[in-house]
Design an enzyme around this catalytic site. Sequence first.
Site, PDB file in Angstrom:
ATOM      1  N   CYS A  43       0.718  -1.142  -0.281  1.00 24.60           N
ATOM      2  CA  CYS A  43      -0.181   0.041  -0.070  1.00 24.60           C
ATOM      3  C   CYS A  43       0.814   1.305   0.008  1.00 24.60           C
ATOM      4  O   CYS A  43       0.776   2.119  -0.838  1.00 24.60           O
ATOM      5  CB  CYS A  43      -0.695   0.133   1.187  1.00 24.60           C
ATOM      6  N   CYS A  48      -1.609   1.848  -2.906  1.00 25.74           N
ATOM      7  CA  CYS A  48      -2.721   2.618  -2.882  1.00 25.74           C
ATOM      8  C   CYS A  48      -2.242   4.184  -2.400  1.00 25.74           C
ATOM      9  O   CYS A  48      -2.934   5.166  -2.933  1.00 25.74           O
ATOM     10  CB  CYS A  48      -3.803   2.384  -1.665  1.00 25.74           C
ATOM     11  N   LYS A  51      -0.677   5.336  -5.732  1.00 25.65           N
ATOM     12  CA  LYS A  51      -1.475   5.252  -6.945  1.00 25.65           C
ATOM     13  C   LYS A  51      -2.584   6.373  -6.741  1.00 25.65           C
ATOM     14  O   LYS A  51      -2.953   7.332  -7.707  1.00 25.65           O
ATOM     15  CB  LYS A  51      -2.289   4.112  -6.737  1.00 25.65           C
ATOM     16  N   TYR A 179     -10.032  -3.124  -9.320  1.00 22.16           N
ATOM     17  CA  TYR A 179      -9.624  -1.762  -8.890  1.00 22.16           C
ATOM     18  C   TYR A 179      -8.582  -1.146  -9.506  1.00 22.16           C
ATOM     19  O   TYR A 179      -8.479  -0.130 -10.226  1.00 22.16           O
ATOM     20  CB  TYR A 179      -9.319  -1.969  -7.363  1.00 22.16           C
ATOM     21  N   GLU A 183      -8.592   2.108 -12.322  1.00 26.72           N
ATOM     22  CA  GLU A 183      -8.022   3.333 -11.698  1.00 26.72           C
ATOM     23  C   GLU A 183      -6.865   3.663 -12.548  1.00 26.72           C
ATOM     24  O   GLU A 183      -6.514   4.836 -13.021  1.00 26.72           O
ATOM     25  CB  GLU A 183      -7.377   3.067 -10.242  1.00 26.72           C
ATOM     26  N   HIS A 437     -27.236  21.327   2.466  1.00 25.18           N
ATOM     27  CA  HIS A 437     -27.374  21.830   1.106  1.00 25.18           C
ATOM     28  C   HIS A 437     -26.715  22.994   1.033  1.00 25.18           C
ATOM     29  O   HIS A 437     -26.520  23.757   1.795  1.00 25.18           O
ATOM     30  CB  HIS A 437     -28.973  22.275   1.149  1.00 25.18           C
ATOM     31  N   GLU A 442     -26.697  15.258   0.170  1.00 24.67           N
ATOM     32  CA  GLU A 442     -28.217  15.415   0.515  1.00 24.67           C
ATOM     33  C   GLU A 442     -28.957  14.444  -0.226  1.00 24.67           C
ATOM     34  O   GLU A 442     -29.904  14.018   0.355  1.00 24.67           O
ATOM     35  CB  GLU A 442     -28.378  16.840   0.358  1.00 24.67           C
TER      36      GLU A 442
END
Length: 460
Positions: A43, A48, A51, A179, A183, A437, A442
């Site tokens: 990782c 990750c 990446k 994944y 990606e 908002h 929302e």
Amino acid sequence: MTKYDYDLFVIGAGSGGVRAARIAANYGARVAVAEEYRVGGTCVIRGCVPKKLFVYASHFADEFEESAGFGWTVEGARFDWKTLISNKDKEIDRLNGIYIRNLQNAGVEIIESRATVVDAHKVRLEATGREVTAERILIAVGATPFLPEIPGIEHAITSNEAFHLEELPKRVVVVGGGYIAVEFAGIFNGLGAKTMQLYRGPLFMRGFDDDLRALLAEEMAKKGVDLRMDADIKSIDKAGGELRLTLTNGDVVKADAVMYATGRVPNTKGLGLEAVGVKLGKNGEVIVDEYSQTSVPSIYAVGDVTDRANLTPVAIREGHAFADTVYGGRKVMVDHSIIPTAVFSQPELGTVGLTETLARARCAEIDLYKTTFRAMKNTLSGSQERTFMKLIVDAKTDKVLGVHLMGPGSGELIQAVGIAVTMGATKAQFDMTIAVHPTAAEELVTLREKWQPPAAKAAD
């Protein structure tokens, strides 16, 4: 004094191994970690983290273009691959140093060597040949990219090498449908490379909700990625500085680089596990129980090497749970049934809980709530990218079974939503939550109309 050199010997200093070692040491255990490459694991070093940095880099071209709608003029913008690589390397070095310091501060001994298992309580340090003993051994060696056996595969790269290319290829073919594949297809495309993605099945991202899969394919195609489903490479030839890829349908594709992201296999080869009685699965994964214990009582395993749920946060949780159970005096199991996760594709995905297919298989009746829209930012930017949100609800209990998102910030959103789903929140509780908002998020608490298939709506 114990008869062993260490209370715990960890093989592999990735996310799971480091967490287990540090927590065990904090509980008072004498711990050593053997790592043959760099502390931090896949990782941090080649997964990750770099990446995600590449993903950030690949977004700027669109950001510059879309800023015009907000009154900005960006002139002379250009991208330099070498600068990105250099700055990425500096950041990885920084993180590697932090991991080392955290282990040292906890009192963990770091051994720079490959280690193999000799017996239930002994490991060999391959760099020196020295053998050491431990009351318990933890296997945390992760997984390694899989490459198929086809002619010319030596000309291909994986994500490991993609982080260290000397130049950005002008034409890239990415092979795979998970994944890493989607990606990197987005990364290369966003940085300006002509990008093709091949997947051998009818639709990529297998295991994700079908709506997410289909909509992601549409959006990636709109951004310029040449998606080829039901396609694979038969052979790779290199001539004159370029690659010629012969596909299984007979087509020939020319490229400057071909990157395979066709899955990963547990990194157990040559580790000596089978010889000491540790049971392995058909793909070489270490078989463990709910407390990460193998068939040999003194040997445990966490992370991708067990092939349970191959995600960094899961490995960290498993490592921590192991240390709590064995050294902390309390049994802790990791629940793998509900795992929020993000895919940093373009657009981004966030998902937690059951897909629609799984929900229909497990529940007598479900209610669906879906919406798709252009985010507010896109009204002025001119971007045609769509945001998508989907709630899956058990019609009998009103419990929210799954939430599936596509659009900017989906990874950040799904972390918070994952808390609610893990707690067993109902649709009524989502409805009771006051909306923030104006945000895209929302929509998650304002969806009221149950989704019906077009045929059902026509009948109404």
